[in-house]
Structure formats: structure tokens, C-alpha cells
Design a protein around this motif. Structure first.
Motif: not given
Length: 122
Positions: A94, A114, A3
Motif C-alpha cells: 500500500f 488501493q 487519490q
């Protein structure tokens, strides 16, 4: 699972400053290049800045001299410091990183955060 988590962003007046942070987490074997891209409303995503593992940087011409990027390899984080912001810097920003995960140790893959909104008011 890998992530990228972004923080920072928001609304600022023209001429002001903002800082964006991005932290990578998960089953990471190695991180190569990290960086920031942005997507203005109605436009395509574009490069803002990247930084290598050794600290070599690359910037879009439009942000040179105003933005800096730094990296902490131990913490797996990057920071984009944005100064002298202009209305044309308004975009969704981003975080991007090329990561070799523990699950797929033979390949580097591109991962994206995200997105975080930056709005510069004139």
C-alpha cells in the motif's frame, strides 16, 4: 479529492526484482512524507519504507540493502525498487502519503492507495 494510484506488482521468482510506483493526484496543497506499507496474508500492516520531502529515507530492517525508495516531488510520485525478493516479501503493498489538501489547508491527513499484490514464488 485526493487519490493515490499504485502500479506495478505481480508475480516474481525468488531473487527477482519488481518496481512499484505511486502517484498522488487531486486537490493537493502540499505533500509531506510518502511511503510504502505491506500486509502479508493474515498479518497486520507494516512499514516497508518512507521518504521525506527532502529525500531522507527509512526502511524496515527486513528490506534494508534490498529495497530502495525514490521520489519526484514535481510529479508527486514515489517508486519502490525491490531487489533480491524473498517469499516472505509476499504481501499486499500500500502506498501512503501525508497530504494537505486544498480543501483542508490547515491539516495533514494520511491517504492510502488501493493496494497492489506482490507474490514471490520460491
Amino acid at each position: 479529492q485526493v487519490q493515490l494510484v499504485e502500479s506495478g506488482g505481480g508475480l516474481v521468482q525468488a531473487g527477482g526484482s519488481l518496481s512499484l510506483s505511486c502517484a498522488a493526484s487531486g486537490s493537493i496543497s502540499m505533500i509531506d512524507r510518502m511511503g510504502w506499507y505491506r500486509q502479508p496474508p493474515g498479518e497486520e500492516r507494516e512499514l516497508v519504507a518512507t521518504i521525506s520531502t527532502s529525500g531522507s529515507t527509512r526502511f524496515a530492517d527486513s528490506v534494508k540493502g534490498r529495497f530502495t525508495i525514490s521520489r519526484d516531488n514535481a510529479k508527486k510520485t514515489i517508486v519502490l525498487q525491490m531487489n533480491s525478493l524473498k517469499p516472505e516479501d509476499t504481501a499486499e503493498y500500500f502506498c501512503n502519503a501525508r497530504i494537505r489538501s486544498s480543501a483542508m489547508p490547515v491539516s495533514f491527513l494520511d491517504y492510502w492507495g488501493q493496494g497492489t499484490q506482490v507474490t514471490v514464488a520460491s
